[in-house]
Scaffold this motif. Structure first.
Motif, PDB file in Angstrom:
ATOM      1  N   ASP A  15       0.836  -1.198   0.000  1.00 11.52           N
ATOM      2  CA  ASP A  15       0.000   0.000   0.000  1.00 11.52           C
ATOM      3  C   ASP A  15       0.874   1.253   0.000  1.00 11.52           C
ATOM      4  O   ASP A  15       1.927   1.278   0.653  1.00 11.52           O
TER       5      ASP A  15
ATOM      6  N   SER B 159       0.855   3.978   1.745  1.00 15.32           N
ATOM      7  CA  SER B 159       0.407   4.637   2.969  1.00 15.32           C
ATOM      8  C   SER B 159       1.336   5.804   3.284  1.00 15.32           C
ATOM      9  O   SER B 159       2.380   5.977   2.644  1.00 15.32           O
ATOM     10  N   ASP B 160       0.964   6.592   4.291  1.00 17.48           N
ATOM     11  CA  ASP B 160       1.864   7.660   4.743  1.00 17.48           C
ATOM     12  C   ASP B 160       3.198   7.072   5.172  1.00 17.48           C
ATOM     13  O   ASP B 160       4.264   7.645   4.908  1.00 17.48           O
ATOM     14  N   GLU B 161       3.148   5.903   5.843  1.00 17.10           N
ATOM     15  CA  GLU B 161       4.382   5.267   6.320  1.00 17.10           C
ATOM     16  C   GLU B 161       5.289   4.867   5.157  1.00 17.10           C
ATOM     17  O   GLU B 161       6.513   5.020   5.233  1.00 17.10           O
TER      18      GLU B 161
ATOM     19  N   SER C  55       3.988  -0.412  -5.896  1.00 21.90           N
ATOM     20  CA  SER C  55       2.961  -0.910  -4.979  1.00 21.90           C
ATOM     21  C   SER C  55       1.986  -1.811  -5.715  1.00 21.90           C
ATOM     22  O   SER C  55       1.891  -1.792  -6.945  1.00 21.90           O
TER      23      SER C  55
ATOM     24  N   ARG D  63       0.145  12.823  -0.421  1.00 21.32           N
ATOM     25  CA  ARG D  63       1.150  11.820  -0.788  1.00 21.32           C
ATOM     26  C   ARG D  63       1.753  12.110  -2.158  1.00 21.32           C
ATOM     27  O   ARG D  63       2.958  11.956  -2.379  1.00 21.32           O
TER      28      ARG D  63
ATOM     29  N   TYR E 251      -4.890  -7.838   3.702  1.00 22.43           N
ATOM     30  CA  TYR E 251      -3.429  -7.806   3.745  1.00 22.43           C
ATOM     31  C   TYR E 251      -2.860  -9.209   3.951  1.00 22.43           C
ATOM     32  O   TYR E 251      -1.774  -9.533   3.458  1.00 22.43           O
TER      33      TYR E 251
ATOM     34  N   PRO F   3      -2.076  -3.790   8.793  1.00 20.37           N
ATOM     35  CA  PRO F   3      -2.793  -2.666   9.407  1.00 20.37           C
ATOM     36  C   PRO F   3      -4.036  -3.094  10.174  1.00 20.37           C
ATOM     37  O   PRO F   3      -4.590  -2.303  10.956  1.00 20.37           O
TER      38      PRO F   3
END
Length: 257
Positions: free
Chosen positions: A44, A46-48, A63, A84, A222, A253
């Motif tokens: 994904d 994601s922000d991370e 991704s 993002r 996931y 997550p």
């Protein structure tokens, strides 16, 4: 290598023509001629994942799930996706997404079926040219649904799965559909599967499916699809030179507290 060369390499594995018509795959952010020396592989965006790409000075993120899925009208910091995109653009990070094309060809369905040892597999839902999403096949030997649950947890490194069905029932013909597969349950039934392994199954879908004659093992979205990360990591290492490949840490997550 240039960004477009990496894209061509990904499309050799999973051509974009195999993506579902509702999907959005390919290069989402970045100039095609950008030089790529370091790639972050993630399930994904994601922000991370974006923060990690910035921290390790990656030139590209690859991704599974698309960054841009629904239409967006603005790209600014007030929107999650816009934020993002801005961060990647500001740090000269390309973003390439391979979703249902990877599900169909060169990846997810075949990998998942192989992990649990399914034999004589057929496609669950055809998308293009005989290829498609999910697989239906036969286990190496008969086993109880409870044993199948234990194998799924072992093969996909999971602590738990959710089961709708009879854990004592003996099964051999099984369907597997990584990701969100509740809409594929009817097809699994039509193709004679006595159990389906998938994710994102709602309560009512689960109990209704059992009433129709199939056991449902929900391993989470996931839970099965994280195998994308290892596959693309290995593929890049085998098919590129002078490219550093970094895997996003496995961190489901969805937590069970």
């Amino acid at each position: 290598m240039k960004a477009y060369e990496i894209a061509e390499l990904m499309e050799t594995l999973s051509p974009v023509r195999y993506a579902c018509d509702w999907d959005n795959v390919g290069m989402h952010v970045g100039r095609r001629d950008n030089e790529i020396k370091k790639i972050l592989v993630t399930l994904d965006i994601s922000d991370e994942a974006v923060d990690k790409a910035v921290a390790i000075k990656a030139d590209m993120i690859i991704s599974h799930h698309p960054l841009i899925f629904k239409g967006i009208k603005k790209v600014n910091e007030s929107d999650i996706v816009g934020r993002r995109i801005l961060t990647m653009a500001e740090n000269h990070i390309n973003c390439y997404c391979m979703h249902t094309n990877f599900d169909c060809v060169g990846g997810m369905a075949e990998l998942a079926a192989d992990r649990i040892g399914l034999r004589d597999c057929i496609v669950l839902e055809e998308v293009c040219e005989g290829e498609g999403i999910g697989r239906v096949g036969f286990l190496k030997h008969d086993m109880s649904v409870k044993e199948l649950c234990s194998m799924v947890k072992e093969k996909f490194s999971l602590d738990k799965v959710a089961l709708y069905g009879n854990e004592d029932e003996i099964v051999k013909k099984v369907a597997i559909c990584p990701g969100s597969g509740k809409d594929e349950i009817e097809l699994a039934l039509l193709k004679g599967a006595k159990a389906i392994i998938t994710g994102d199954v709602s309560y009512h879908y689960g109990i209704d499916s059992v009433a129709k004659g199939i056991n449902v093992i929900d391993a989470g979205h996931y839970g099965i699809e994280h195998i994308f990360i290892d596959k693309i990591n290995s593929y890049l290492i085998e098919n590129t030179k002078d490219i550093e490949v970094v895997k996003m840490d496995l961190d489901n997550p969805q937590k069970y507290i």
